[in-house]
Design an enzyme around this catalytic site. Structure first.
Site, PDB file in Angstrom:
ATOM      1  N   ARG A  17       0.819  -1.208   0.000  1.00 40.98           N
ATOM      2  CA  ARG A  17       0.000   0.000   0.000  1.00 40.98           C
ATOM      3  C   ARG A  17       0.853   1.258   0.000  1.00 40.98           C
ATOM      4  O   ARG A  17       0.322   2.369  -0.084  1.00 40.98           O
ATOM      5  CB  ARG A  17      -0.913   0.013   1.232  1.00 40.98           C
ATOM      6  CG  ARG A  17      -2.066  -0.959   1.097  1.00 40.98           C
ATOM      7  CD  ARG A  17      -2.998  -0.841   2.269  1.00 40.98           C
ATOM      8  NE  ARG A  17      -4.170  -1.681   2.057  1.00 40.98           N
ATOM      9  CZ  ARG A  17      -4.950  -2.116   3.022  1.00 40.98           C
ATOM     10  NH1 ARG A  17      -4.695  -1.793   4.274  1.00 40.98           N
ATOM     11  NH2 ARG A  17      -5.999  -2.867   2.758  1.00 40.98           N
ATOM     12  N   GLU A  70      -0.733  -8.621  -5.809  1.00 41.35           N
ATOM     13  CA  GLU A  70      -2.084  -9.041  -6.189  1.00 41.35           C
ATOM     14  C   GLU A  70      -2.132 -10.506  -6.596  1.00 41.35           C
ATOM     15  O   GLU A  70      -3.076 -11.218  -6.255  1.00 41.35           O
ATOM     16  CB  GLU A  70      -2.620  -8.155  -7.311  1.00 41.35           C
ATOM     17  CG  GLU A  70      -2.955  -6.733  -6.873  1.00 41.35           C
ATOM     18  CD  GLU A  70      -3.974  -6.681  -5.746  1.00 41.35           C
ATOM     19  OE1 GLU A  70      -4.754  -7.644  -5.588  1.00 41.35           O
ATOM     20  OE2 GLU A  70      -3.984  -5.682  -5.014  1.00 41.35           O
ATOM     21  N   GLN A  88      -6.901 -15.692  -3.704  1.00 41.25           N
ATOM     22  CA  GLN A  88      -7.349 -16.840  -2.914  1.00 41.25           C
ATOM     23  C   GLN A  88      -6.405 -17.145  -1.754  1.00 41.25           C
ATOM     24  O   GLN A  88      -6.221 -18.295  -1.359  1.00 41.25           O
ATOM     25  CB  GLN A  88      -7.489 -18.080  -3.798  1.00 41.25           C
ATOM     26  CG  GLN A  88      -8.565 -17.932  -4.847  1.00 41.25           C
ATOM     27  CD  GLN A  88      -9.947 -17.908  -4.247  1.00 41.25           C
ATOM     28  OE1 GLN A  88     -10.478 -18.927  -3.831  1.00 41.25           O
ATOM     29  NE2 GLN A  88     -10.539 -16.717  -4.156  1.00 41.25           N
ATOM     30  N   THR A  89      -5.769 -16.100  -1.247  1.00 40.78           N
ATOM     31  CA  THR A  89      -4.746 -16.299  -0.230  1.00 40.78           C
ATOM     32  C   THR A  89      -4.856 -15.199   0.821  1.00 40.78           C
ATOM     33  O   THR A  89      -5.008 -14.037   0.479  1.00 40.78           O
ATOM     34  CB  THR A  89      -3.343 -16.269  -0.877  1.00 40.78           C
ATOM     35  OG1 THR A  89      -3.293 -17.257  -1.904  1.00 40.78           O
ATOM     36  CG2 THR A  89      -2.253 -16.528   0.142  1.00 40.78           C
ATOM     37  N   TYR A 129     -10.529  -8.863 -11.747  1.00 38.55           N
ATOM     38  CA  TYR A 129     -10.201  -8.301 -10.443  1.00 38.55           C
ATOM     39  C   TYR A 129      -8.799  -7.698 -10.445  1.00 38.55           C
ATOM     40  O   TYR A 129      -8.586  -6.537 -10.068  1.00 38.55           O
ATOM     41  CB  TYR A 129     -10.301  -9.340  -9.303  1.00 38.55           C
ATOM     42  CG  TYR A 129      -9.542  -8.845  -8.113  1.00 38.55           C
ATOM     43  CD1 TYR A 129     -10.091  -7.857  -7.303  1.00 38.55           C
ATOM     44  CD2 TYR A 129      -8.219  -9.226  -7.876  1.00 38.55           C
ATOM     45  CE1 TYR A 129      -9.371  -7.299  -6.270  1.00 38.55           C
ATOM     46  CE2 TYR A 129      -7.486  -8.676  -6.855  1.00 38.55           C
ATOM     47  CZ  TYR A 129      -8.063  -7.717  -6.052  1.00 38.55           C
ATOM     48  OH  TYR A 129      -7.340  -7.142  -5.050  1.00 38.55           O
ATOM     49  N   ASP A 165     -13.668  -8.544  -5.427  1.00 39.74           N
ATOM     50  CA  ASP A 165     -13.099  -9.780  -4.892  1.00 39.74           C
ATOM     51  C   ASP A 165     -14.079 -10.340  -3.861  1.00 39.74           C
ATOM     52  O   ASP A 165     -15.202  -9.868  -3.735  1.00 39.74           O
ATOM     53  CB  ASP A 165     -11.725  -9.514  -4.283  1.00 39.74           C
ATOM     54  CG  ASP A 165     -11.832  -8.778  -2.955  1.00 39.74           C
ATOM     55  OD1 ASP A 165     -12.857  -8.087  -2.738  1.00 39.74           O
ATOM     56  OD2 ASP A 165     -10.915  -8.899  -2.128  1.00 39.74           O
ATOM     57  N   CYS A 192     -20.580  -5.763  13.043  1.00 39.83           N
ATOM     58  CA  CYS A 192     -21.542  -4.729  12.655  1.00 39.83           C
ATOM     59  C   CYS A 192     -21.603  -3.583  13.669  1.00 39.83           C
ATOM     60  O   CYS A 192     -21.888  -2.440  13.309  1.00 39.83           O
ATOM     61  CB  CYS A 192     -22.926  -5.348  12.472  1.00 39.83           C
ATOM     62  SG  CYS A 192     -22.989  -6.627  11.205  1.00 39.83           S
TER      63      CYS A 192
END
Length: 348
Positions: A21, A33, A38-39, A116, A134, A195
DNA sequence: AAAGCGGGGGC
DNA sequence: GCCCCAGCTTT
């Protein structure tokens, strides 16, 4: 305040500090990426650091061999990601003069980059207005707007992509995309979402209708295949007989050992009389050791793996078999479950 | 449209 | 044991 403002405000206060980032370099973002497909972030992080250290730019990546890439990828799974990265790195070197593309239309054409990943690299590196979708985003959108369309149906994917596009803050796509995913990862989790501290809960369909447990909807029943992998450990002084796997199965192009596969559990005596075994090793196989069976679970397969140490040498080697010194064995890319066996035997 | 592709972690 | 994870490619 509207959804976008609440979201981004929350993100800036609560985001995790992750290395990818802190850059807009498309190559570095691409690396992160692909590794994160899936990781989980925690699982991928050490691999990201190792890859960046070994291959600081796309040129050095393109110069690597497939064996090297797979070895560095060892243990992370979905190894086609690594193989496709090499193809893409070479393509970028040759077609784009080692300057990694930053726009969606160019990115989407590269191996291993789908909708994605193209949207992620494009938005993070050059702020192009493409919405990422994703697993996190599916969840956030399905719950927030109360969309019960299955996220893995063809129409569902279209609806969610379109909705994400509509929701996208075109003024700052990079932060918006990051924030959507971060909200899904930290607050809007699959189980027990937080939430109570969610910045957008008052307008959230699932929260106000007590429906977080039933959203998103996903129709997926993976059928699991059972496979029994009987590996043979054959040594010749300090060398081990190794097998290079082919393209058309799990662990493509990686290395394991000579293998006889059965569809059910066989006792060793029965196994050693199979034509496949006698063809390889003759009718009188001299077994010196049989390991316990280890269970190894993949997404679509349950593997039952054992190692049978034998004294016989194969009369003729299969094309994909070769002897290698134990020291060289360390350098080969080996599936996790095989690596565990080898580590225990040879102290790798 | 469906199947195939790893390994790990939460519950 | 089941579900999910910064998905994509092949069939």
């Amino acid at each position: 305040m509207n959804f976008n403002n609440e979201l981004v405000h929350w993100y800036q206060q609560n985001k995790r500090d992750l290395p990818w980032r802190n850059t807009t370099d498309a190559y570095t973002i691409w690396l992160s990426e692909i590794i994160l497909q899936q990781t989980r972030v925690e699982q991928g992080l050490p691999y990201f650091n190792r890859f960046l250290e070994n291959y600081p730019d796309v040129g050095s990546f393109a110069a690597a061999s497939e064996d090297e890439i797979l070895k560095l990828w060892q243990g992370l799974g979905y190894y086609s990601r690594g193989r496709n990265m090499l193809k893409t790195a070479i393509m970028v070197k040759e077609v784009y003069d080692s300057k990694f593309p930053q726009n969606y239309d160019q990115l989407i054409k590269l191996k291993g980059i789908g909708e994605y990943t193209a949207a992620a690299i494009a938005s993070f590196s050059s702020n192009e207005a493409k919405a990422v979708v994703d697993g996190n985003v599916y969840r956030v959108i399905a719950r927030y707007l109360g969309i019960a369309e299955p996220i893995n149906s063809t129409t569902g994917k279209k609806i969610f992509q379109q909705t994400a596009n509509d929701l996208l803050n075109k003024k700052n796509p990079a932060i918006h995309n990051q924030a959507m995913m971060e909200l899904g990862a930290i607050i809007c989790k699959p189980k027990n979402p937080a939430c109570g501290i969610c910045p957008v809960r008052t307008d959230c369909y699932a929260f106000t209708h007590n429906a977080t447990n039933s959203l998103p909807v996903k129709l997926n029943k993976v059928k699991v295949r059972e496979r029994y992998l009987n590996y043979f450990l054959i040594t010749d002084s300090d060398k081990v007989l190794v097998n290079k796997r082919n393209q058309s199965d799990i662990w493509a192009n990686m290395y394991d050992l000579p293998l006889v596969e059965t569809t059910s559990l066989m006792d060793p005596g029965e196994l050693l009389r199979l034509p496949m075994v006698t063809d390889f090793f003759g009718n009188n196989v001299e077994v010196t050791e049989i390991s316990p069976i280890k269970k190894h679970v993949l997404t679509h397969q349950r593997l039952y793996v054992r190692l049978i140490k034998i004294q016989n040498m194969p009369s003729k080697l299969q094309e994909q078999w070769f002897y290698t010194p134990v020291e060289e064995l360390k350098k080969l890319a080996v599936p996790k479950i095989i690596f565990i066996f080898l580590k225990n035997i040879f102290n790798l």
